[in-house]
Design a protein around this motif. Sequence first.
Motif, PDB file in Angstrom:
ATOM      1  N   ARG A 172      11.102   1.480  -0.010  1.00 31.30           N
ATOM      2  CA  ARG A 172      11.599   2.621  -0.780  1.00 31.30           C
ATOM      3  C   ARG A 172      10.693   3.803  -0.508  1.00 31.30           C
ATOM      4  O   ARG A 172       9.521   3.633  -0.154  1.00 31.30           O
ATOM      5  N   ALA A 173      11.212   5.006  -0.659  1.00 30.35           N
ATOM      6  CA  ALA A 173      10.403   6.214  -0.462  1.00 30.35           C
ATOM      7  C   ALA A 173      10.829   7.266  -1.477  1.00 30.35           C
ATOM      8  O   ALA A 173      11.969   7.283  -1.935  1.00 30.35           O
ATOM      9  N   LEU A 174       9.908   8.131  -1.821  1.00 35.85           N
ATOM     10  CA  LEU A 174      10.184   9.282  -2.675  1.00 35.85           C
ATOM     11  C   LEU A 174       9.976  10.533  -1.841  1.00 35.85           C
ATOM     12  O   LEU A 174       9.031  10.610  -1.064  1.00 35.85           O
ATOM     13  N   MET A 180       0.837  -1.179   0.000  1.00 32.51           N
ATOM     14  CA  MET A 180       0.000   0.000   0.000  1.00 32.51           C
ATOM     15  C   MET A 180       0.884   1.245   0.000  1.00 32.51           C
ATOM     16  O   MET A 180       1.833   1.343   0.757  1.00 32.51           O
ATOM     17  N   ILE A 181       0.565   2.202  -0.817  1.00 30.68           N
ATOM     18  CA  ILE A 181       1.310   3.460  -0.879  1.00 30.68           C
ATOM     19  C   ILE A 181       0.698   4.432   0.121  1.00 30.68           C
ATOM     20  O   ILE A 181      -0.520   4.565   0.211  1.00 30.68           O
ATOM     21  N   GLN A 182       1.557   5.090   0.891  1.00 32.20           N
ATOM     22  CA  GLN A 182       1.115   6.094   1.861  1.00 32.20           C
ATOM     23  C   GLN A 182       1.785   7.423   1.531  1.00 32.20           C
ATOM     24  O   GLN A 182       2.929   7.448   1.112  1.00 32.20           O
ATOM     25  N   THR A 183       1.082   8.510   1.752  1.00 30.93           N
ATOM     26  CA  THR A 183       1.663   9.838   1.598  1.00 30.93           C
ATOM     27  C   THR A 183       1.710  10.472   2.976  1.00 30.93           C
ATOM     28  O   THR A 183       0.704  10.538   3.673  1.00 30.93           O
ATOM     29  N   LEU A 184       2.898  10.930   3.380  1.00 28.80           N
ATOM     30  CA  LEU A 184       3.104  11.528   4.689  1.00 28.80           C
ATOM     31  C   LEU A 184       3.746  12.897   4.535  1.00 28.80           C
ATOM     32  O   LEU A 184       4.548  13.106   3.633  1.00 28.80           O
ATOM     33  N   GLU A 185       3.428  13.801   5.440  1.00 28.94           N
ATOM     34  CA  GLU A 185       4.086  15.101   5.439  1.00 28.94           C
ATOM     35  C   GLU A 185       5.361  15.005   6.262  1.00 28.94           C
ATOM     36  O   GLU A 185       5.417  14.299   7.271  1.00 28.94           O
ATOM     37  N   ALA A 186       6.382  15.702   5.827  1.00 28.57           N
ATOM     38  CA  ALA A 186       7.661  15.713   6.531  1.00 28.57           C
ATOM     39  C   ALA A 186       8.283  17.088   6.389  1.00 28.57           C
ATOM     40  O   ALA A 186       7.871  17.896   5.558  1.00 28.57           O
ATOM     41  N   ILE A 187       9.290  17.344   7.201  1.00 30.88           N
ATOM     42  CA  ILE A 187      10.058  18.581   7.114  1.00 30.88           C
ATOM     43  C   ILE A 187      11.511  18.194   6.849  1.00 30.88           C
ATOM     44  O   ILE A 187      12.039  17.278   7.479  1.00 30.88           O
ATOM     45  N   VAL A 188      12.131  18.868   5.902  1.00 32.26           N
ATOM     46  CA  VAL A 188      13.527  18.616   5.561  1.00 32.26           C
ATOM     47  C   VAL A 188      14.324  19.859   5.928  1.00 32.26           C
ATOM     48  O   VAL A 188      13.979  20.964   5.519  1.00 32.26           O
ATOM     49  N   ASN A 189      15.389  19.672   6.724  1.00 36.01           N
ATOM     50  CA  ASN A 189      16.195  20.841   7.092  1.00 36.01           C
ATOM     51  C   ASN A 189      17.303  21.063   6.063  1.00 36.01           C
ATOM     52  O   ASN A 189      17.430  20.304   5.093  1.00 36.01           O
ATOM     53  N   GLU A 190      18.095  22.100   6.272  1.00 32.41           N
ATOM     54  CA  GLU A 190      19.129  22.472   5.298  1.00 32.41           C
ATOM     55  C   GLU A 190      20.200  21.402   5.127  1.00 32.41           C
ATOM     56  O   GLU A 190      20.878  21.355   4.110  1.00 32.41           O
ATOM     57  N   SER A 191      20.363  20.513   6.121  1.00 34.96           N
ATOM     58  CA  SER A 191      21.348  19.431   5.998  1.00 34.96           C
ATOM     59  C   SER A 191      20.783  18.207   5.297  1.00 34.96           C
ATOM     60  O   SER A 191      21.476  17.226   5.120  1.00 34.96           O
TER      61      SER A 191
END
Length: 69
Positions: free
Chosen positions: A28-30, A1-12
């Motif tokens: 695997r993730a995109l 099953m494919i899930q879509t999640l919100e995330a935060i990516v920092n400058e690193s």
Amino acid sequence: MIQTLEAIVNESGQVRLTQPLDIKGWHRALVTILEEPPAEAVEAALLSESSLAADWERPEEDEAWSHLQ
């Protein structure tokens, strides 16, 4: 099953999910980088999460909130 999640990516390039994820094994993730910055409330919650986790994960906390389960 494919899930879509919100995330935060920092400058690193570190990725932090904004919600818990319960999966088994490797997957695997995109990652799609959006143009708008994260909402301040979400960012503040993520920054405080690790310091608050020490209190949240104590047995006393589980006992105190067990009546709500």
